[in-house]
Structure formats: structure tokens, C-alpha cells
Design a protein around this motif. Sequence first.
Motif, PDB file in Angstrom:
ATOM      1  N   ARG A  73       4.112   4.495 -13.648  1.00  7.39           N
ATOM      2  CA  ARG A  73       3.155   4.611 -12.917  1.00  7.39           C
ATOM      3  C   ARG A  73       3.432   4.941 -11.313  1.00  7.39           C
ATOM      4  O   ARG A  73       2.664   5.656 -10.525  1.00  7.39           O
ATOM      5  N   GLU A  75       0.766  -1.086   0.069  1.00  7.98           N
ATOM      6  CA  GLU A  75       0.010   0.108  -0.129  1.00  7.98           C
ATOM      7  C   GLU A  75       0.942   1.122   0.210  1.00  7.98           C
ATOM      8  O   GLU A  75       2.037   1.154   0.445  1.00  7.98           O
ATOM      9  N   ARG A 118       2.374  -3.507  -8.076  1.00  4.16           N
ATOM     10  CA  ARG A 118       2.698  -3.576  -6.529  1.00  4.16           C
ATOM     11  C   ARG A 118       3.939  -4.163  -6.191  1.00  4.16           C
ATOM     12  O   ARG A 118       4.758  -4.127  -5.274  1.00  4.16           O
ATOM     13  N   ARG A 152      -4.513   1.460  -4.543  1.00  3.66           N
ATOM     14  CA  ARG A 152      -5.691   0.988  -4.423  1.00  3.66           C
ATOM     15  C   ARG A 152      -6.019  -0.012  -5.758  1.00  3.66           C
ATOM     16  O   ARG A 152      -6.418  -1.310  -5.969  1.00  3.66           O
ATOM     17  N   HIS A 153      -5.745   0.744  -7.011  1.00  2.00           N
ATOM     18  CA  HIS A 153      -5.858   0.298  -8.350  1.00  2.00           C
ATOM     19  C   HIS A 153      -4.595  -0.333  -9.059  1.00  2.00           C
ATOM     20  O   HIS A 153      -4.905  -0.519 -10.154  1.00  2.00           O
ATOM     21  N   ALA A 154      -3.597  -0.173  -8.495  1.00  2.00           N
ATOM     22  CA  ALA A 154      -2.411  -0.560  -9.001  1.00  2.00           C
ATOM     23  C   ALA A 154      -2.451  -2.199  -9.468  1.00  2.00           C
ATOM     24  O   ALA A 154      -3.153  -3.119  -8.535  1.00  2.00           O
ATOM     25  N   ARG A 155      -1.938  -2.342 -10.500  1.00  2.00           N
ATOM     26  CA  ARG A 155      -1.897  -3.957 -11.064  1.00  2.00           C
ATOM     27  C   ARG A 155      -0.595  -4.726  -9.904  1.00  2.00           C
ATOM     28  O   ARG A 155       0.248  -3.996  -9.372  1.00  2.00           O
TER      29      ARG A 155
END
Length: 250
Positions: free
Chosen positions: A69, A10, A27, A20-23
Motif C-alpha cells: 500500500r 501525512e 500510517r 487520508r484514507h490509510a489505516r
Amino acid sequence: MRFGLLGPVEVWSGSRSLARHARPQQRTLLAALLDDLGRLATPDELIGRIWGESPPPTARRTLHSHISRIRNLLTQEADAGAPRLLFRDGCYLLLAPAEAVDAQVFRRLVQEAGQQEAHERVRLLRDALSLWRGEALSGLPGPWAERRREMYRRQRVRAILDWADSLRDLGQANRSLEALERTVESEPLTEPVTARLVAALYTEGYASDALRSYHAFSRQLADELGTVPGPTLRRLHTAIVQGRPLPELG
């Protein structure tokens, strides 16, 4: 900005979750950079951590996309002390305060605890264990993540054992019972955890519960591994059956 490895990976800015929406691959990359916080990591090292030994032909291009990203995530906080992801000498380098990464704080607290007397050691270890939000690197795929997850798991178990031992030294073994019972559920074949639970139960006057825990572990060990408890746990069992003081756990 704060980073979490001791659970799902996180990134937080204040109370906002930024990852929250990371692939999963993004991560994993973030976890790899945080794991190497302040150290250079080559593109090949990062590719290996994301894709293992068989990366796709597009791995390097995809890595650059994931790097972009993560840079976008980091630039959402623009103050002078904000984390930075640099490219230096052909390597990537994530710069962030160690206090911003839960795994770094956990290690520092555990290290400090080892240098303190029992009361302060209990407090520091309690604070360290409170940082965990679940399984470390939860949900990340691949062999690198699995190896690091296992490393973090061992560190957490060691901290729990030291915390339980410190409470027993203070005559407060009852405070460790609930946490040890939960840990036995998640670590059913980790003998030192069962040994601490058996010792804590007996110390607090629950000899029959201590014996039940011992026999449950012994049965599971025989069923799943075809082995018997080790000498430390067997000595605990003998002492309980004979009503004697417990031996050192080591």
C-alpha cells in the motif's frame, strides 16, 4: 512529494493528501520508515513498531500488504527524485530527500539555530516551530508511537524555550507571551515553560500576572504531584516579590 510527522502522519503530492484514507497501522508503518529515513529496518523491527510485543500470527503477511500500500502511494509521483521504498538485504529502506520530511527539516533548523546569533536564531526557531500541525504522530496507536511522540514533544518544548530565551535576549519578550501561554495550557506541569512565561510577563511589566502564573502552577503541582516548584522558579518568584532583576533561567 512531502511527508508529515509533526501532526497526523501525512503524504502530500502538491496540495493533494495521499494518506487520508490509510489505516492506522499503515500510517504507523509509514511513520516508522520515515523515522528511519535512509536506514535499513528489519521486518521484525517494523512488526514490533506496529503491533508491539504481541503481534498476531498474521503480522508478517499483513506487513507485506501494508508495504504494498505504501509503495502504491509513493509511485503516484514518478519523477526521478521521487521517494522509493526498497527491499535490501532482508530489510526495508525508504529513500526520500530529508527536506521532504517535516521532522527532518525541524531538526535541521533547530540545529542551525544553535549556531547563530539571537536575531537569526529567533527566525530559524520560528520557522522550525511553524512546521507543527498538532501533536506529532497524532492518532497512532501502540507503545512505539507513544515513545516517539514523547520524544518529538520534548524536542518541540526545547525549541520553544530556546526561542523564548532568544527573544528575551533581544528585549522582545512580549513576542513570546501568546505562544508561551498556549504552551503552558498544553504542558501545565512542565516547569521550564512556566518559568519562561513568568519571566516574560515580569520583563514586560506584568508582575501581578507573573505571580498569578506562578501560584497557579504551584497549586497544580501540589494537587497532582504533591511537590513544590523547583529552585529556578522559586528564585524567579522571590525576585518578582522583591522587585529585583530576574536570575538566569539556565
